[in-house]
Design an enzyme around this catalytic site. Sequence first.
Site, PDB file in Angstrom:
ATOM      1  N   ILE A 122       0.831  -1.223   0.000  1.00 29.32           N
ATOM      2  CA  ILE A 122       0.000   0.000   0.000  1.00 29.32           C
ATOM      3  C   ILE A 122       0.860   1.267   0.000  1.00 29.32           C
ATOM      4  O   ILE A 122       0.402   2.323  -0.453  1.00 29.32           O
ATOM      5  CB  ILE A 122      -0.978  -0.024   1.194  1.00 29.32           C
ATOM      6  CG1 ILE A 122      -2.147   0.950   0.944  1.00 29.32           C
ATOM      7  CG2 ILE A 122      -0.277   0.271   2.524  1.00 29.32           C
ATOM      8  CD1 ILE A 122      -3.326   0.754   1.882  1.00 29.32           C
ATOM      9  N   VAL A 129      -1.463  -8.740  12.873  1.00 26.83           N
ATOM     10  CA  VAL A 129      -1.153  -8.831  14.319  1.00 26.83           C
ATOM     11  C   VAL A 129      -2.430  -8.953  15.151  1.00 26.83           C
ATOM     12  O   VAL A 129      -2.494  -9.682  16.128  1.00 26.83           O
ATOM     13  CB  VAL A 129      -0.361  -7.572  14.757  1.00 26.83           C
ATOM     14  CG1 VAL A 129      -0.238  -7.452  16.261  1.00 26.83           C
ATOM     15  CG2 VAL A 129       1.017  -7.575  14.111  1.00 26.83           C
ATOM     16  N   TYR A 130      -3.480  -8.268  14.695  1.00 23.48           N
ATOM     17  CA  TYR A 130      -4.705  -8.235  15.523  1.00 23.48           C
ATOM     18  C   TYR A 130      -5.601  -9.457  15.343  1.00 23.48           C
ATOM     19  O   TYR A 130      -6.648  -9.558  15.958  1.00 23.48           O
ATOM     20  CB  TYR A 130      -5.472  -6.933  15.278  1.00 23.48           C
ATOM     21  CG  TYR A 130      -4.898  -5.722  16.024  1.00 23.48           C
ATOM     22  CD1 TYR A 130      -3.748  -5.837  16.816  1.00 23.48           C
ATOM     23  CD2 TYR A 130      -5.495  -4.486  15.936  1.00 23.48           C
ATOM     24  CE1 TYR A 130      -3.226  -4.756  17.488  1.00 23.48           C
ATOM     25  CE2 TYR A 130      -4.984  -3.372  16.602  1.00 23.48           C
ATOM     26  CZ  TYR A 130      -3.840  -3.526  17.386  1.00 23.48           C
ATOM     27  OH  TYR A 130      -3.318  -2.436  18.055  1.00 23.48           O
ATOM     28  N   GLY A 164       4.002  -4.546  10.787  1.00 24.60           N
ATOM     29  CA  GLY A 164       3.041  -4.679   9.697  1.00 24.60           C
ATOM     30  C   GLY A 164       2.942  -3.470   8.782  1.00 24.60           C
ATOM     31  O   GLY A 164       3.941  -2.808   8.488  1.00 24.60           O
ATOM     32  N   VAL A 165       1.702  -3.177   8.392  1.00 29.20           N
ATOM     33  CA  VAL A 165       1.511  -2.060   7.447  1.00 29.20           C
ATOM     34  C   VAL A 165       1.839  -0.730   8.129  1.00 29.20           C
ATOM     35  O   VAL A 165       2.347   0.205   7.498  1.00 29.20           O
ATOM     36  CB  VAL A 165       0.076  -2.089   6.867  1.00 29.20           C
ATOM     37  CG1 VAL A 165      -0.975  -1.743   7.892  1.00 29.20           C
ATOM     38  CG2 VAL A 165      -0.045  -1.178   5.668  1.00 29.20           C
ATOM     39  N   ASP A 166       1.628  -0.658   9.441  1.00 28.24           N
ATOM     40  CA  ASP A 166       1.958   0.554  10.214  1.00 28.24           C
ATOM     41  C   ASP A 166       3.458   0.855  10.087  1.00 28.24           C
ATOM     42  O   ASP A 166       3.879   1.967   9.749  1.00 28.24           O
ATOM     43  CB  ASP A 166       1.576   0.290  11.684  1.00 28.24           C
ATOM     44  CG  ASP A 166       1.519   1.554  12.531  1.00 28.24           C
ATOM     45  OD1 ASP A 166       1.333   1.411  13.744  1.00 28.24           O
ATOM     46  OD2 ASP A 166       1.659   2.648  11.966  1.00 28.24           O
ATOM     47  N   SER A 171      -6.824  -5.172  10.726  1.00 26.64           N
ATOM     48  CA  SER A 171      -6.951  -6.113  11.846  1.00 26.64           C
ATOM     49  C   SER A 171      -6.637  -7.570  11.522  1.00 26.64           C
ATOM     50  O   SER A 171      -6.709  -8.421  12.413  1.00 26.64           O
ATOM     51  CB  SER A 171      -8.362  -6.059  12.481  1.00 26.64           C
ATOM     52  OG  SER A 171      -8.467  -4.954  13.345  1.00 26.64           O
TER      53      SER A 171
HETATM   54  N1  APR Z   1       0.770  -3.076   2.283  1.00 26.09           N
HETATM   55  C1  APR Z   1      -0.485  -3.608   2.376  1.00 26.09           C
HETATM   56  N2  APR Z   1      -0.857  -4.475   3.333  1.00 26.09           N
HETATM   57  C2  APR Z   1       0.087  -4.830   4.231  1.00 26.09           C
HETATM   58  C3  APR Z   1       1.413  -4.326   4.213  1.00 26.09           C
HETATM   59  C4  APR Z   1       1.729  -3.409   3.180  1.00 26.09           C
HETATM   60  N3  APR Z   1       2.950  -2.870   3.078  1.00 26.09           N
HETATM   61  N4  APR Z   1       2.096  -4.881   5.262  1.00 26.09           N
HETATM   62  C5  APR Z   1       1.248  -5.708   5.887  1.00 26.09           C
HETATM   63  N5  APR Z   1       0.041  -5.696   5.283  1.00 26.09           N
HETATM   64  C6  APR Z   1      -1.171  -6.441   5.605  1.00 26.09           C
HETATM   65  C7  APR Z   1      -1.020  -7.680   6.446  1.00 26.09           C
HETATM   66  O1  APR Z   1      -0.642  -8.786   5.640  1.00 26.09           O
HETATM   67  C8  APR Z   1      -2.436  -7.821   6.980  1.00 26.09           C
HETATM   68  O2  APR Z   1      -3.243  -8.481   6.016  1.00 26.09           O
HETATM   69  O3  APR Z   1      -1.989  -5.572   6.386  1.00 26.09           O
HETATM   70  C9  APR Z   1      -2.938  -6.376   7.087  1.00 26.09           C
HETATM   71  C10 APR Z   1      -3.025  -5.843   8.516  1.00 26.09           C
HETATM   72  O4  APR Z   1      -1.980  -6.428   9.283  1.00 26.09           O
HETATM   73  P1  APR Z   1      -1.161  -5.568  10.365  1.00 26.09           P
HETATM   74  O5  APR Z   1      -0.312  -4.598   9.665  1.00 26.09           O
HETATM   75  O6  APR Z   1      -0.528  -6.552  11.283  1.00 26.09           O
HETATM   76  O7  APR Z   1      -2.286  -4.739  11.142  1.00 26.09           O
HETATM   77  P2  APR Z   1      -3.368  -5.213  12.221  1.00 26.09           P
HETATM   78  O8  APR Z   1      -3.657  -6.655  12.129  1.00 26.09           O
HETATM   79  O9  APR Z   1      -4.495  -4.224  12.077  1.00 26.09           O
HETATM   80  O10 APR Z   1      -2.605  -4.971  13.603  1.00 26.09           O
HETATM   81  C11 APR Z   1      -2.325  -3.656  13.978  1.00 26.09           C
HETATM   82  O11 APR Z   1      -0.020  -4.138  14.259  1.00 26.09           O
HETATM   83  O12 APR Z   1       1.695  -3.105  13.196  1.00 26.09           O
HETATM   84  C12 APR Z   1       0.981  -3.130  14.350  1.00 26.09           C
HETATM   85  O13 APR Z   1       1.063  -0.864  15.144  1.00 26.09           O
HETATM   86  C13 APR Z   1       0.222  -1.850  14.582  1.00 26.09           C
HETATM   87  O14 APR Z   1      -0.341  -2.437  16.816  1.00 26.09           O
HETATM   88  C14 APR Z   1      -0.856  -2.332  15.499  1.00 26.09           C
HETATM   89  C15 APR Z   1      -1.180  -3.701  14.956  1.00 26.09           C
END
Ligand code: APR
Length: 177
Positions: free
Chosen positions: A16, A125-126, A37-39, A122
Amino acid sequence: MYKYRGVKISIVEGDITKIKADAIVNAANNTLLGGGGVDGAIHRAGGPTILEQCKKIGGCPTGEARITTAGNMPSKYVIHTVGPIYDDGTKNEEQLLYNAYYNSLKLAKEYKLKTVAFPSISTGVYGYPKNKAGRVAIRGVMDFINNENDIEEIIFVLFSKDNYLLYKELLDDELGD
Ligand code: APR
């Protein structure tokens, strides 16, 4: 590519941070201070101005959304939203995930943004099961389009082939001709 009441809905497999939209949505945590992750990817790609702005905002409740610059990324803004940590489906997870999508689009509308890209909130990690989360995502987006449509294009950006194929199946069911 799909159309719903004049709004383009597309799915892309990829990163993204590389997407050029008015806003990309970040799956953040309540502190808005970054993570994995994406964050982590968004903060790395966007650069320190994003965190500086996040620190001024001072956090975000689950299901709500806040906006910052996208820094060095091709998009203009990052809409940070916080999805629920999935427990067992009885802790209001579905409503909170729905709110994260809906409130991100409400914020985009406030800023008169026309194209918004979402990750699969979500589902990393979530721990939200991907196909349940995909259904909630699509319902939240379609409800927003029904109620307050001002968006021209929604892009779902999936980081894996299996998640891409899942969203394709869900959207074919909902919107396929
Ligand atoms: N582009 C698009 N999607 C991505 C990317 C990227 N660069 N990196 C990871 N993802 C996807 C993951 O594969 C997953 O399907 O984003 C989705 C959400 O995963 P996470 O990033 O782990 O987010 P989430 O599950 O909402 O957990 C949030 O994780 O990173 C920490 O600070 C964040 O504490 C928060 C938690």
